[in-house]
Enzyme design. Structure first.
Site, PDB file in Angstrom:
ATOM      1  N   ASP A 101       9.327 -10.534   3.500  1.00  0.00           N
ATOM      2  CA  ASP A 101       9.491  -9.309   4.269  1.00  0.00           C
ATOM      3  C   ASP A 101       8.289  -8.410   3.945  1.00  0.00           C
ATOM      4  OD1 ASP A 101      10.800  -7.064   5.632  1.00  0.00           O
ATOM      5  OD2 ASP A 101      11.158  -6.294   3.606  1.00  0.00           O
ATOM      6  N   ALA A 102       7.928  -7.523   4.864  1.00  0.00           N
ATOM      7  CA  ALA A 102       6.760  -6.656   4.623  1.00  0.00           C
ATOM      8  C   ALA A 102       7.152  -5.301   4.034  1.00  0.00           C
ATOM      9  CB  ALA A 102       5.976  -6.459   5.921  1.00  0.00           C
ATOM     10  N   TYR A 103       7.871  -4.496   4.826  1.00  0.00           N
ATOM     11  CA  TYR A 103       8.137  -3.106   4.446  1.00  0.00           C
ATOM     12  C   TYR A 103       9.185  -3.006   3.349  1.00  0.00           C
ATOM     13  CZ  TYR A 103       5.774  -2.567   8.929  1.00  0.00           C
ATOM     14  OH  TYR A 103       4.887  -2.660   9.960  1.00  0.00           O
ATOM     15  N   ARG A 133      13.180   6.465   6.973  1.00  0.00           N
ATOM     16  CA  ARG A 133      13.492   5.052   6.758  1.00  0.00           C
ATOM     17  C   ARG A 133      14.923   4.727   7.209  1.00  0.00           C
ATOM     18  NH1 ARG A 133      11.847  -0.102   6.750  1.00  0.00           N
ATOM     19  NH2 ARG A 133      12.748  -1.364   5.090  1.00  0.00           N
ATOM     20  N   SER A 184       8.341 -10.065   9.603  1.00  0.00           N
ATOM     21  CA  SER A 184       8.665  -8.641   9.560  1.00  0.00           C
ATOM     22  C   SER A 184       9.152  -8.113  10.905  1.00  0.00           C
ATOM     23  CB  SER A 184       7.413  -7.872   9.131  1.00  0.00           C
ATOM     24  OG  SER A 184       7.562  -6.489   9.372  1.00  0.00           O
TER      25      SER A 184
END
Lengths: 245, 245
Positions: free
Chosen positions: B9-11, B40, B115
């Site tokens: 996953d990125a974030y 967020r 992502s």
């Protein structure tokens, strides 16, 4: 355009979910409000996440999971009795004070609930609060095995009441629900329980913004998803004039 | 079982979403952290709600909508320049300090990102941080027009890398993503950035629990949805020993 049916969301719209706070406060003094706010956030999240994953469990199961999560994150110890006492409140929620009067004033149209609640929870709640004699139908999304705001959930209105979406006024205080209903094609009245001015005061800068304030605020401002409800009303008693249009 | 690909996953996993706070703090002194936390929460909510409603917009659009919502609820006035400066940080997020070392130690296996970010955002971010030379693929869910944790999003791993789910180790710090990946059938390592003991301290009762603490905590405790990740690790650098299994 004639409104032939007025359909209500249950939790947060006809019924005050925050009325659970009296019980949670009794069980965990000092934490009552915080529990109900975190619980609600996670309850909603779980309904959407399970819908997206295709792992439906009914709202009763989700409500338990999210209460578990909430008590755990707050480090609160509990036994089965305390847990069940809190859960039981979900079938004895308080009606908003103006709910009965508003429903009575809408007589003549079909009146129903469309809720994410499971059939068991909803039927018990409606019966315990005496709304069974006023409503033509209490519709749970259970049979679709996916939660609002999936369009599949809103199709139940026409299936059960035989009224076309354009002839339905859907009422919710939940911004995501109001937008979901609008996206589906219903006429939508959103109950804005806090005015923008009051919201600004709630959230204005201070050294410490209380978490309760922020959690509450996050559920009350209209979302920014390029759709808007048709009507913004301050209370359920504003409905009769809308339904008359 | 051999792990042939490690997919991140990125974030929140490789990239620290909270690193936006320096920019938001500069733009709105005193509000930096609060903005990033609310932003967020709403960004995630909008991704799930739009997926459920069948009204996909890419993550760039959702990130804008949720930033708009956040500034509005806090009553903050802003102009286009300030808004764009904050948005720009999303393609210049900080890598977690241990990310490069962890990726280097996994050499020999296929390495990729999967992502919710849009292709444009992700490609820019990966390039700006120099990960393009390390990763075999940067996969956006864009082409499926539905966000994680929908199973459709996770199918992209096999489609793009040609590696079966049982041979993939998926890594995320987001509990809902770890559960979504597990539900789909991947091997999952969840990065538990806060230990249960530290969490208990964070959330322990005080007269006023800071909202930041609660917001952060809500994203860091494993969810209660009757699924668990295969592995819980404290940092990305714990990965090589898992992938060796």
């Amino acid at each position: 355009m004639t409104i032939k049916a007025v359909v209500f969301d249950a939790y947060g719209t006809l019924y005050d979910v925050q009325s659970v706070a009296a019980i949670t406060e009794e069980a965990f003094p000092g934490y009552g409000d915080l529990i109900t706010q975190i619980w609600r956030i996670k309850q909603l999240e779980y309904s959407w996440l399970r819908s997206l994953m295709g792992r439906y469990e009914d709202f009763s199961a989700i409500t338990r999971e999210s209460l578990n999560y909430t008590l755990k994150i707050l480090g609160l110890k509990f036994d089965a009795t305390a847990f069940e006492r809190i859960m039981d409140k979900y079938v004895h929620l308080d009606l908003y004070p103006e709910a009965r009067q508003a429903l009575a004033a809408l007589k003549g149209r079909k009146l129903a609930i469309l809720s994410n609640g499971s059939s068991d929870m909803l039927n018990a709640l409606v019966k315990n609060t005496g709304l069974d004699s006023v409503l033509d139908a209490t519709i749970s999304i259970d049979s679709k095995r996916i939660f609002k705001p999936s369009p599949q959930a809103y199709t139940l209105i026409e299936e059960r009441l035989g009224v076309k979406p354009t002839e339905v006024l859907f009422v919710s205080s939940n911004p995501w629900d109001a937008i979901g209903a609008k996206s589906f094609g219903l006429n939508v009245a959103w109950i804005e329980r806090v005015t923008p001015e009051a919201m600004a005061l709630l959230c204005q800068k201070s050294d410490v913004v209380a978490p309760l304030t922020m959690f509450k605020a996050l559920r009350m401002q209209m979302d920014e998803m390029d759709l808007q409800p048709d009507h913004r009303i301050g209370a359920l008693t504003d409905l009769p004039k809308l339904a008359a249009v």
